[in-house]
Motif scaffolding. Structure first.
Motif, PDB file in Angstrom:
ATOM      1  N   UNK A 121       0.857  -1.181   0.000  1.00  0.00           N
ATOM      2  CA  UNK A 121       0.000   0.000   0.000  1.00  0.00           C
ATOM      3  C   UNK A 121       0.895   1.233   0.000  1.00  0.00           C
ATOM      4  N   UNK A 122       0.583   2.200  -0.847  1.00  0.00           N
ATOM      5  CA  UNK A 122       1.324   3.466  -0.863  1.00  0.00           C
ATOM      6  C   UNK A 122       0.347   4.614  -0.628  1.00  0.00           C
ATOM      7  N   UNK A 123       0.619   5.413   0.410  1.00  0.00           N
ATOM      8  CA  UNK A 123      -0.223   6.559   0.743  1.00  0.00           C
ATOM      9  C   UNK A 123       0.624   7.819   0.635  1.00  0.00           C
ATOM     10  N   UNK A 124       0.223   8.754  -0.222  1.00  0.00           N
ATOM     11  CA  UNK A 124       0.986   9.969  -0.477  1.00  0.00           C
ATOM     12  C   UNK A 124       0.279  11.173   0.149  1.00  0.00           C
ATOM     13  N   UNK A 125       1.076  12.037   0.784  1.00  0.00           N
ATOM     14  CA  UNK A 125       0.547  13.215   1.460  1.00  0.00           C
ATOM     15  C   UNK A 125       1.025  14.492   0.759  1.00  0.00           C
ATOM     16  N   UNK A 126       0.529  15.639   1.226  1.00  0.00           N
ATOM     17  CA  UNK A 126       0.859  16.909   0.587  1.00  0.00           C
ATOM     18  C   UNK A 126       2.141  17.532   1.122  1.00  0.00           C
ATOM     19  N   UNK A 127       2.849  16.838   2.019  1.00  0.00           N
ATOM     20  CA  UNK A 127       4.120  17.330   2.560  1.00  0.00           C
ATOM     21  C   UNK A 127       4.939  16.135   3.041  1.00  0.00           C
TER      22      UNK A 127
END
Length: 217
Positions: free
Chosen positions: A52-58
């Motif tokens: 699972x890959x979860x990308x954030x805004x920072x």
């Protein structure tokens, strides 16, 4: 000569009043990391992925993950968690049960690396079945002797037939769902399936108690 002297005085006044000030950099960041994208998407049914890959805004970091993260129902082995820039990677090696909703709760571990703002109780939820279990239970744990709330107590749900004595379950098996109490002794468990459970509480160094039977309907 007088004009030159006047110009010289003005030059000193102008340069003397000029003060170099460092740029402020704008207001302080007080916003926790926000999700940009998750692969597979959060709350996905028919889940079969191993990563699972979860990308954030920072850019993010994980603080005290061992004491914060709760995986419910438990996985064996536990998922491996890595940070890569603005993303976190979750690698699953456990054999997942069929038709089961899993909840990976990061507690207060997920923070941004600039100001340490925490994305409190961030959860990634998926189901190996066709739907996400959506029942929940909330309450608080109070010490019987002085009626004061108890923090950092483990709250565990065991699936149990109400006609059967289940008091020995915590000694024999792992709970189906669990969480820890926070400030004020409060707790909440999400994504519970429809069934009958027995709730146990345990605090390190104390005995296990059984306050109630829980019906998730």
């Amino acid at each position: 000569m007088q004009n030159r002297l006047y110009i010289l005085i003005c030059w000193f006044l102008v340069t003397g009043c000029a003060t170099i000030v460092a740029p402020s950099g704008g207001p302080k960041d007080v916003t926790p990391p926000q999700i940009v994208e998750a692969k597979p998407a959060n709350f996905s049914p028919n889940f079969q992925a191993k990563e699972i890959e979860i990308t954030f805004d920072e850019y993010v970091a994980l603080k005290d993950l061992f004491n914060n993260m709760i995986v419910s129902p438990p996985m064996e082995p536990k998922p491996e968690i890595f940070v890569r820039g603005k993303s976190i990677l979750i690698k699953i090696e456990a054999e997942l049960a069929a038709n089961t909703t899993y909840n990976i709760n990061f507690g207060n571990a997920l923070i941004d690396i600039t100001e340490g703002n925490s994305r409190k109780n961030f959860q990634y939820v998926f189901s190996t079945g066709t739907y996400i279990d959506s029942l929940s239970i909330a309450g608080s744990v109070i010490k019987a002797l002085d009626r004061k709330p108890e923090e950092e107590v483990l709250v565990m749900l065991y699936e149990c037939n109400p006609d059967v004595v289940c008091d020995s379950l915590p000694y024999k098996s792992k709970p189906r769902y669990f969480t820890r109490t926070g400030k004020g002794g409060g707790f909440v468990i999400h994504n519970i399936k429809k069934s009958t459970f027995k709730l146990f509480c345990n605090k390190p160094g104390q005995h296990i108690v059984c306050p109630c039977i829980v019906f998730a309907q």
